[in-house]
Design an enzyme around this catalytic site. Structure first.
Site, PDB file in Angstrom:
ATOM      1  N   HIS A   9      32.072  41.862  31.215  1.00  0.00           N
ATOM      2  CA  HIS A   9      32.392  43.244  31.599  1.00  0.00           C
ATOM      3  C   HIS A   9      33.887  43.505  31.747  1.00  0.00           C
ATOM      4  CE1 HIS A   9      33.001  41.389  35.483  1.00  0.00           C
ATOM      5  NE2 HIS A   9      33.510  42.534  35.920  1.00  0.00           N
ATOM      6  N   HIS A  30      38.487  46.809  32.593  1.00  0.00           N
ATOM      7  CA  HIS A  30      37.220  46.645  33.322  1.00  0.00           C
ATOM      8  C   HIS A  30      36.233  47.677  32.792  1.00  0.00           C
ATOM      9  CE1 HIS A  30      34.347  46.529  36.616  1.00  0.00           C
ATOM     10  NE2 HIS A  30      34.921  45.391  36.989  1.00  0.00           N
TER      11      HIS A  30
END
Length: 167
Positions: free
Chosen positions: A71, A86
Site C-alpha cells: 500500500h 501512501h
C-alpha cells in the site's frame, strides 16, 4: 578552491520537481481526512484523489522501500528528499490484496515509470478513502517545498505538483 567542487553536496541537485504520480484531482495535505497526514506528523506534501489505479514515479530516484502490504512505497531523490507515496487511507489492513507492485527495493526509476497498480473499486469498498498522499518524510532536511498546484485535475507524469529544494 576545489574543496567544494568535489564535495558530495556539490554533486546534489538542489531543486527537483515532482510530477503527478497518478491522474486525478489534487487535494491539500491539510484536507486529507486523516490527522497523521493532515497535521503533517510524517512530513509535508500533497495528495491526489485518483481517477485511475496506475501509480507512476513522480521523480527520478531510487526505490528505498516497498511495504510488504503493497500500500506504500518510498523513493529517494537526487537532492536527498525522501518521498512516501501512501495509496489510500487505512489500506494496510487489505494485506496487499488489490495491489500489484511493479518495482523492487534498490531499483532506479525515472519519471513516469510504473510503480504500483491498485484496484480502486476494492479500495473504495474496503478502506477509508482512495486519496493518495505523497509526503516528504525528511521535510526538516529541505529548505523549501513549493506547491504550484493546490487544486484541480492533474495528469500522471505530466503536471508538476511539487518543487523541493534541499538545504
Amino acid at each position: 578552491m576545489f574543496k567544494n567542487m568535489f564535495s558530495k553536496k556539490a554533486e546534489l541537485t538542489k531543486t527537483i520537481e515532482l510530477k503527478a504520480f497518478v491522474t486525478g484531482n489534487v487535494m491539500k495535505i491539510e484536507d486529507i481526512p486523516d490527522p497523521v497526514f493532515a497535521e503533517k506528523m510524517m512530513g509535508d506534501g500533497i495528495a491526489i484523489v485518483p481517477a485511475e489505479g496506475s501509480i507512476f514515479s513522480p521523480v527520478n530516484g531510487d526505490i528505498m522501500h516497498v511495504f510488504p502490504t503493497k500500500h506504500a512505497i518510498s523513493i529517494k531523490t537526487a537532492n536527498g528528499a525522501e518521498l512516501l507515496i501512501h495509496i489510500g487511507l487505512e489500506t494496510v489492513s487489505m494485506n496487499g490484496e488489490g495491489f500489484t507492485v511493479h518495482v523492487t527495493e534498490g531499483k532506479t526509476v525515472k519519471v513516469g515509470d510504473a510503480l504500483i497498480t491498485v484496484d480502486l473499486d476494492m479500495v473504495k469498498k474496503r478502506a477509508k478513502s482512495t486519496v493518495i498522499p505523497i509526503i516528504i518524510t525528511n521535510t526538516s532536511d529541505m529548505l523549501n517545498i513549493d506547491k504550484p498546484i493546490l487544486s484541480g485535475k492533474v495528469t500522471a507524469a505530466n503536471d508538476t505538483i511539487l518543487a523541493i529544494t534541499a538545504k
